[in-house]
Design an enzyme around this catalytic site. Sequence first.
Site, PDB file in Angstrom:
ATOM      1  N   LYS A   1      35.848  16.378  33.908  1.00  0.00           N
ATOM      2  CA  LYS A   1      35.929  15.091  33.666  1.00  0.00           C
ATOM      3  C   LYS A   1      35.798  14.478  32.254  1.00  0.00           C
ATOM      4  CE  LYS A   1      33.321  14.458  37.991  1.00  0.00           C
ATOM      5  NZ  LYS A   1      31.830  14.383  38.394  1.00  0.00           N
TER       6      LYS A   1
ATOM      7  N   GLY B   1      32.596   8.586  39.677  1.00  0.00           N
ATOM      8  CA  GLY B   1      32.671   7.737  40.644  1.00  0.00           C
ATOM      9  C   GLY B   1      33.086   6.138  40.726  1.00  0.00           C
TER      10      GLY B   1
END
Length: 415
Positions: free
Chosen positions: A198, A127
Amino acid sequence: MTPEGSSGESGPFRVGLLGHGTVGAAFHELLEARADAIEQGVGRRPEISGVLTRSRGQFDDLLERSDLIVELIGGTEPALDYVLRAMRAGRHVVTANKQLLSQHGDELYATAYEHQVQLRFEAAVAGVVPAIRVMAETLAAAHIERVHGIVNGTTNFILTAMEETGASYEDALAEAQRLGFAEADPSEDVTGKDAAAKMAILARLAFGAPVGLEQVPYEGIERVTPEDIEYAKDLGLSLKLVGRAERIGGGIAVHVYPAFLYGGHPLASVRGSFNAVTIESPAITEITLSGPGAGGTQTASAVLGDVISAMIPPPTLPPPAVEQEIVMDVESAFYLHLEVADRPGVLAQVAEILGLQGVSIKSVVQKGLGDDARLVMVMHPVLESKFRAAIDLIARLDFVRSSPRVIRVIEEVFE
Ligand SMILES: NC(=O)c1ccc[n+]([C@@H]2O[C@H](COP(=O)([O-])OP(=O)(O)OC[C@H]3O[C@@H](n4cnc5c(N)ncnc54)[C@H](OP(=O)(O)O)[C@@H]3O)[C@@H](O)[C@H]2O)c1
């Protein structure tokens, strides 16, 4: 270079927005709220040149009217097609799309390089935590040896709740869903697949090697029990879903699994839905970055940061990736939890089998009596294949009452 259809270096900087959901709508609002401040700082005013969703907008028309494309659709198609077409037309691209980057990284990087445009993706990993920027820019001169990440907020929320309340995995997941920290279908998160995507992105950046999702073995948290967490507390350990990318010999290894951390590890204190990334390099010892890993406004803030960076020339381009060996059998310390019959000689037999496979025990706790007798141990680092061979033999002993439970332990502490 001024892309065809661009407004050049003067006039508004035109941002074509693909997707107007949780992050897209928050990004639209944030860009409008911050446009004055950005104009003052950068000298150009960003404005949304158009929006594309399933029900509105037309891509070619939007591309024509944009200097940069922000992709917030998610998934691989049609996002991949749009992003490639935008770069081939000389437009910079900002995306928050981990699937796209972890599955099509080679093609995306090569296209950005070929067309000399920027491809920015800070929001795709952790994020608003600026792990991508720090690795690609601040640490561009450092030789990164290892990266550890808590890069999935849903699983960290669940594990924290289990640790704090003693709740079962199922109850902690239900609570996470009730509070909006887990989706109705949480499988991508709890299986570790989201974190693996990720980590593939982080590994590519850290090591300059083409790492894809298919090269990242992953395990999830579905089988973690409150007992594992409770017993491990006695050994000074706390459980996290950890992504680990590291150089090993001449190759690299990238994995995602639940792992115990000692209190001195910077990730041990990351709680709730927060994300964190620890980067290790001889030049810097270690740097840990942490913060909210998701949320519309938070993610939009990272996306807008990328847009501002792209507004300021010259572009930074990802260097071409270099093939490296991917190592699968890796050394690790392990936690072993055995439900055993309560009789003499049990520990000695287990220790003998471990010893024959070259596994040495670091600490042992014996718990319970009678039908509740358990052996909980932590091993010194050993090749996973050797440890698994020992576990196969131990599982067959007549006094072992159920399948051995195994969780990795991460040994590094920075104190
Ligand atoms: N949500 C988060 O907290 C978060 C955090 C980090 C990264 N991300 C990433 O950010 C991206 C967007 O996530 P989100 O949560 O905002 O998703 P979302 O709420 O589901 O929004 C997706 C948007 O894309 C549009 N869209 C979907 N398919 C499309 C298609 N075929 N053609 C055109 N438009 C299409 C949807 O249009 P309609 O409105 O017409 O359905 C919607 O506006 C994803 O890559 C996600 O992984 C999200």
